[in-house]
Write an enzyme that holds these catalytic residues in place. Structure first.
Site, PDB file in Angstrom:
ATOM      1  N   SER A 138      47.333  35.603  37.409  1.00 41.19           N
ATOM      2  CA  SER A 138      47.761  35.351  35.992  1.00 41.19           C
ATOM      3  C   SER A 138      47.933  33.634  35.910  1.00 41.19           C
ATOM      4  CB  SER A 138      48.903  36.132  35.377  1.00 41.19           C
ATOM      5  OG  SER A 138      48.804  36.154  34.261  1.00 41.19           O
ATOM      6  N   ASP A 292      41.635  44.917  32.004  1.00 42.74           N
ATOM      7  CA  ASP A 292      42.533  43.801  31.753  1.00 42.74           C
ATOM      8  C   ASP A 292      42.216  43.521  30.408  1.00 42.74           C
ATOM      9  OD1 ASP A 292      43.905  41.370  31.414  1.00 42.74           O
ATOM     10  OD2 ASP A 292      43.985  41.063  33.685  1.00 42.74           O
ATOM     11  N   HIS A 321      46.056  44.654  33.918  1.00 42.76           N
ATOM     12  CA  HIS A 321      46.487  43.315  34.250  1.00 42.76           C
ATOM     13  C   HIS A 321      47.624  43.496  35.283  1.00 42.76           C
ATOM     14  CE1 HIS A 321      46.986  39.202  34.131  1.00 42.76           C
ATOM     15  NE2 HIS A 321      48.401  38.977  33.847  1.00 42.76           N
TER      16      HIS A 321
END
Lengths: 348, 348
Positions: A138, A292, A321
């Site tokens: 991320s 995601d 995610h």
């Protein structure tokens, strides 16, 4: 701030002092520093170092779940550095910086600032010239891309999980909606609350947005939260989402979020993303997570195609995610396999 | 309320008086009524009627874009009834009901209440025994499913676009996040504001959530808003999303949203969705929109498989859930083709 940002909760940190650190915004942050952790030992040749920056809302502790004997990130073999990003509550942050840069007056920081600070850490403190691997999830992926584009000769392998080199417009408005939900608290006062517990209404509202966008429809339909020990949808919303964010400092989240939504390696090439990504010499795996909602695999694949020596893989998970939390064995095994395989790839 | 809920803006309505109408919640709403529009003429055999309820946040006017000569919904051929749902600002709504049920004290209404009221309209007012087609988008799809399950013998064909027969958990928490964003306005006062313009901060926050979830990453990456005459991302966010919601009444949106998130045809069969959907005798097309973030095609297909005489089609659009706004010719043509094909299917 209660004692959330304490070593009691996040384990011992070391600190690297940056002194007066000029940020990309043009502001100089006096007494800037980054907190970090290390595992393993740097060998004499200094060629066994791995850098693993953490995600938004996290600290280095969050990435320790991937480190262990007989795991790909084996501290008996590698020297693993877990740098803390600015605004994480341990590195220089709104929550720990004195006036004039305290709380809501903290200067904007950028992914480039994080990576320049990390570069000083690994070169000045450890004399490392090349990293065996830079990886992250991320916002950690954003930092990984920034490393690979900014210092291509120092990054032998790169492994960005579920993140992008350039923030997409949809991701940008998503992150901005977080900020606005935090600032919607009646006691917000421009970020100058006395304690984060005063602005818990905004924190809860923010948790609610995450509950919608952070996972995916299939996750909720399958009631996948049951496998993680939750007893109902509401129980999951309260104990997982609200519980996760409740003790955090909203300013810290907002300043990390500003970095997130302005992440863009094409700053280095006048806005030309293809030119920026073509700079990467690292052997690279681009690994999005299926389902995601804000880093969809298609967005990651479009970037992967611009990276010369790269491979595209997808981790398949109902946790979308949040596969990186390794709430299932399958998620952990798939992620470990990516790390293990990349470390096995021969690189000149 | 300004004059948003006016015939000047939404065209002339007819009203069907329900009298003292007992809601599924057990509350009786005195002087209840639904506003509606019609196009075309009911023939003598009364076998050319089509019912087309509208979506959340809309009024009958929103569905008129599908009606026209040489379109599938041709008023020269069909008698098309566009019923207004409760809480839409024309039918009985928080914004137009006197005490004790005014504003924030309006009783909960349900999809079943809408469909029972519409059933009285078509049977009592027009003496219609069977509808050639019931169709709708989003909450209109919920009403379509409710019709097909509740009154199977009256529905010859059913065409739910981008909606579900039973609200999924993800959809449920998404809609609840709308409510909470509207209620977050500092002047909220339990829904007893004087005028909706007083609570514009909540309306804007709500528009922001829609901007993230209402469209999809590809829409924003492709800058598909350009094709609709917007000049930048911010211009689109302000003029499209804020502009759309700004004049609406938050209570109306919240009460429609409550209906939305509690939609569930399996109420009729003790919670057994398969049993409920197996009741449907209508020839049915289940038509989700590709990239829809809250009614993903997979959720719709799972329901379609439980409907005996049904077919699954997908409308492909960058406009995701909002393909029904027909911002592109392709969207309009694909949707029209579904309606045209279904009307051509022979049904006993």
């Amino acid at each position: 701030m209660g004692d959330y940002y304490s070593e009691e909760r996040h384990g011992p940190h070391e600190y690297f002092e940056l002194g007066d650190f000029e940020l990309e915004s043009g502001i100089t942050l006096p007494g800037a520093r980054i907190g970090y952790k290390t595992h393993g030992k740097l060998n004499r040749a200094k060629d066994n170092a791995i850098l693993f920056p953490h995600m938004w809302s996290g600290t280095p502790k969050a990435m320790e779940i991937f480190i262990g004997r007989n795991r790909p990130l084996d501290p008996d073999r590698y020297f693993i550095v877990l740098p803390g990003q600015f605004a994480n509550g341990f590195s220089s942050s709104p929550s720990n910086t004195p006036p004039p840069f305290n709380g809501g007056a903290f200067p904007n920081v950028s992914i480039g600032d994080d990576v320049r600070a990390q570069h000083r850490l690994v070169t000045e403190e450890y004399g490392i010239e090349r990293l065996e691997l830079v990886l992250g999830w991320s916002m950690g992926a954003e930092q990984t891309y920034e490393w690979a584009v900014r210092y291509p000769n120092m990054v032998k392998r790169a492994l960005p999980f579920a993140g992008t080199a350039k923030t997409t417009p949809h991701d940008y408005i998503f992150v901005r909606s977080h900020e606005d939900s935090l600032k919607s608290d009646p006691a917000w006062n421009g970020g100058f609350y006395r304690d984060q517990s005063e602005v818990h209404v905004g924190l809860r509202r923010h948790a609610q947005i995450w509950s919608v966008m952070g996972l995916c429809p299939e996750f909720y339909s399958a009631e996948a939260w049951r496998g993680a020990g939750f007893t109902s949808l509401e129980d999951f919303l309260r104990r997982f989402w609200e519980g996760y964010f409740a003790p955090m400092d909203p300013n810290n989240l907002i300043w990390m979020g500003w970095k997130w939504r302005h992440g863009d390696v094409s700053r280095h090439t006048g806005g030309d993303l293809a030119a920026a990504l073509s700079r990467i010499t690292a052997r690279t795996y681009v690994v999005p997570f299926s389902r995601d909602m804000f880093f969809p695999p298609a967005d990651c694949e479009a970037e992967q195609k611009l990276i010369p020596n790269s491979e595209f893989r997808v981790v398949d998970s109902l946790w979308a995610h949040f596969a990186m939390f390794c709430m299932t064995d399958s998620d952990r095994e798939q992620i470990d396999a990516c790390i293990a395989d990349l470390l096995k790839d021969e690189v000149a």
